[in-house]
Design an enzyme around this catalytic site. Structure first.
Site, PDB file in Angstrom:
ATOM      1  N   ASP A  32     -18.507 -35.586 -34.490  1.00 19.70           N
ATOM      2  CA  ASP A  32     -19.681 -35.833 -33.653  1.00 19.70           C
ATOM      3  C   ASP A  32     -20.641 -34.681 -33.924  1.00 19.70           C
ATOM      4  OD1 ASP A  32     -21.451 -36.661 -31.452  1.00 19.70           O
ATOM      5  OD2 ASP A  32     -19.713 -37.748 -30.703  1.00 19.70           O
ATOM      6  N   ASP A  50     -23.210 -34.936 -38.745  1.00 21.64           N
ATOM      7  CA  ASP A  50     -24.249 -35.893 -38.373  1.00 21.64           C
ATOM      8  C   ASP A  50     -24.097 -37.118 -39.264  1.00 21.64           C
ATOM      9  OD1 ASP A  50     -26.563 -37.332 -37.909  1.00 21.64           O
ATOM     10  OD2 ASP A  50     -27.924 -35.638 -38.177  1.00 21.64           O
ATOM     11  N   PHE A  70     -18.130 -45.168 -34.098  1.00 20.98           N
ATOM     12  CA  PHE A  70     -18.716 -45.275 -32.764  1.00 20.98           C
ATOM     13  C   PHE A  70     -19.892 -44.306 -32.591  1.00 20.98           C
ATOM     14  CE2 PHE A  70     -15.360 -48.007 -31.823  1.00 20.98           C
ATOM     15  CZ  PHE A  70     -15.358 -48.423 -30.502  1.00 20.98           C
ATOM     16  N   GLY A  71     -20.264 -43.596 -33.631  1.00 17.43           N
ATOM     17  CA  GLY A  71     -21.324 -42.605 -33.522  1.00 17.43           C
ATOM     18  C   GLY A  71     -22.705 -43.226 -33.637  1.00 17.43           C
ATOM     19  N   SER A 110     -22.669 -54.411 -30.521  1.00 17.55           N
ATOM     20  CA  SER A 110     -23.115 -54.547 -29.138  1.00 17.55           C
ATOM     21  C   SER A 110     -23.630 -55.947 -28.855  1.00 17.55           C
ATOM     22  CB  SER A 110     -24.238 -53.531 -28.861  1.00 17.55           C
ATOM     23  OG  SER A 110     -24.850 -53.769 -27.627  1.00 17.55           O
ATOM     24  N   HIS A 112     -26.246 -56.397 -27.562  1.00 18.42           N
ATOM     25  CA  HIS A 112     -27.697 -56.325 -27.750  1.00 18.42           C
ATOM     26  C   HIS A 112     -28.148 -56.843 -29.117  1.00 18.42           C
ATOM     27  CE1 HIS A 112     -27.854 -54.489 -23.904  1.00 18.42           C
ATOM     28  NE2 HIS A 112     -27.065 -53.493 -24.288  1.00 18.42           N
ATOM     29  N   TYR A 135     -32.678 -50.866 -30.569  1.00 23.65           N
ATOM     30  CA  TYR A 135     -31.256 -50.537 -30.529  1.00 23.65           C
ATOM     31  C   TYR A 135     -30.420 -51.742 -30.966  1.00 23.65           C
ATOM     32  CZ  TYR A 135     -26.683 -49.357 -28.517  1.00 23.65           C
ATOM     33  OH  TYR A 135     -25.340 -49.124 -28.327  1.00 23.65           O
ATOM     34  N   LYS A 139     -27.926 -52.770 -34.469  1.00 24.03           N
ATOM     35  CA  LYS A 139     -26.621 -53.423 -34.486  1.00 24.03           C
ATOM     36  C   LYS A 139     -26.638 -54.627 -35.437  1.00 24.03           C
ATOM     37  CE  LYS A 139     -24.954 -50.597 -31.413  1.00 24.03           C
ATOM     38  NZ  LYS A 139     -23.993 -49.547 -31.796  1.00 24.03           N
ATOM     39  N   ARG A 172     -24.159 -58.397 -13.075  1.00 26.07           N
ATOM     40  CA  ARG A 172     -23.997 -58.661 -14.504  1.00 26.07           C
ATOM     41  C   ARG A 172     -22.612 -58.261 -14.984  1.00 26.07           C
ATOM     42  NH1 ARG A 172     -24.884 -55.307 -19.231  1.00 26.07           N
ATOM     43  NH2 ARG A 172     -25.199 -56.599 -21.086  1.00 26.07           N
TER      44      ARG A 172
END
Length: 280
Positions: A32, A50, A70-71, A110, A112, A135, A139, A172
């Site tokens: 991370d 990074d 997951f970063g 996600s 999203h 965002y 994905k 939700r």
């Protein structure tokens, strides 16, 4: 597994995954952008890196069996802020995985990516992308990247479309909840399933009111055990009536679907500040 690599290890979901992942391999490399993680498992190494910088993240994947990616920046933001960690970071992980002969990428995607679908459509894993934010667009990019690397280069991917991995505090979440135990189980199945090719699965618990259809991902053997219906009566009794014309209430993406592009959505979630909450 000889070696697993976890990106985003300092995040709330990453923190829950470190122990279970360490138990699945000889060596876990957690990474991370924080200076340190505190206590490490006996077989865990932490490297500050990074994901947006290939020279930092790339070498960590050498000798890895799989990478659990997951970063990312976990919120809506201007495109320029998401470009490095969310777009370029995804490319760096897949490209480094390919170059080092990694077998599979397990990716925290996600809801999203498909967040603008109406809530009364029980969407499956094969619906076209319909992102609700930049965002969510990131994905979509990573999912398409994963499919392309599978079809062109033979690198397997499992994309976990997480709905909401947080304490149930709003209407939700009665449908979208993914418990931490089920999240860990989902990641384990993404790792230990013998063959996945390119796969998408929704990250959601066994909720009576789950708004998505996971039947197309049965080959992963993910059988969630928790159900948010236990919270429904209390949550609905304490909530104001929802506006069916408000995208935040009517679309799968929740608050992300209702905000202007580039604006943070995190402040709109009613999270328990004393718990390890994390949205999709």
């Amino acid at each position: 597994m000889k070696k697993l690599v976890l990106t985003g290890a300092a995040g709330n979901l990453g923190a829950h995954l470190r122990g279970p992942l360490a138990a699945m391999c000889d060596t876990l490399v957690s990474t991370d952008i924080v200076d340190n993680l505190g206590d490490l498992a006996a077989n865990e190494t932490y490297v500050k890196a990074d994901v947006g910088q290939m020279d930092e993240i790339g070498p960590l994947l050498e000798g890895a069996d799989m990478v659990i990616h997951f970063g990312a920046l976990v919120d809506e933001a201007p495109f320029e802020e998401l470009l490095g960690p969310n777009f370029i970071g995804a490319y760096n992980v897949w490209e480094a995985a390919y170059k080092h002969g990694v077998r599979r990428v397990v990716y925290a995607s996600s809801i999203h990516a498909v967040g603008m679908y109406p809530k009364n459509e029980a969407i499956g894993i094969d619906v076209p992308h319909r992102p609700d934010t930049f965002y969510g667009l990131a994905k979509c990019f990573a999912e398409d990247l994963g499919r392309m690397y599978w079809e062109k280069r033979g690198l397997e991917s499992v994309c976990l479309r997480i709905l909401s991995c947080a304490k149930v505090t709003n209407p939700r979440a009665v449908g979208s909840w993914l418990s931490f135990d089920d999240m860990i189980l989902l990641v384990k199945r993404a790792i230990d399933t013998p063959i996945t090719g390119f796969s998408i699965v929704y990250g959601v618990s066994d909720n009576d009111r789950a708004p998505v259809d996971n039947s197309g991902a049965r080959h992963l053997g993910y059988c969630p055990r928790d159900n948010a219906e236990q919270f429904a009566e209390e949550i609905y009794a304490s909530s104001e009536p929802l506006d069916p014309q408000d995208p935040s209430h009517y679309r799968h993406g929740g608050p992300f679907a209702g905000i202007p592009l580039g604006n943070s959505a995190m402040g709109l979630f009613n999270f328990d500040k004393d718990s390890n909450d994390d949205p999709s």
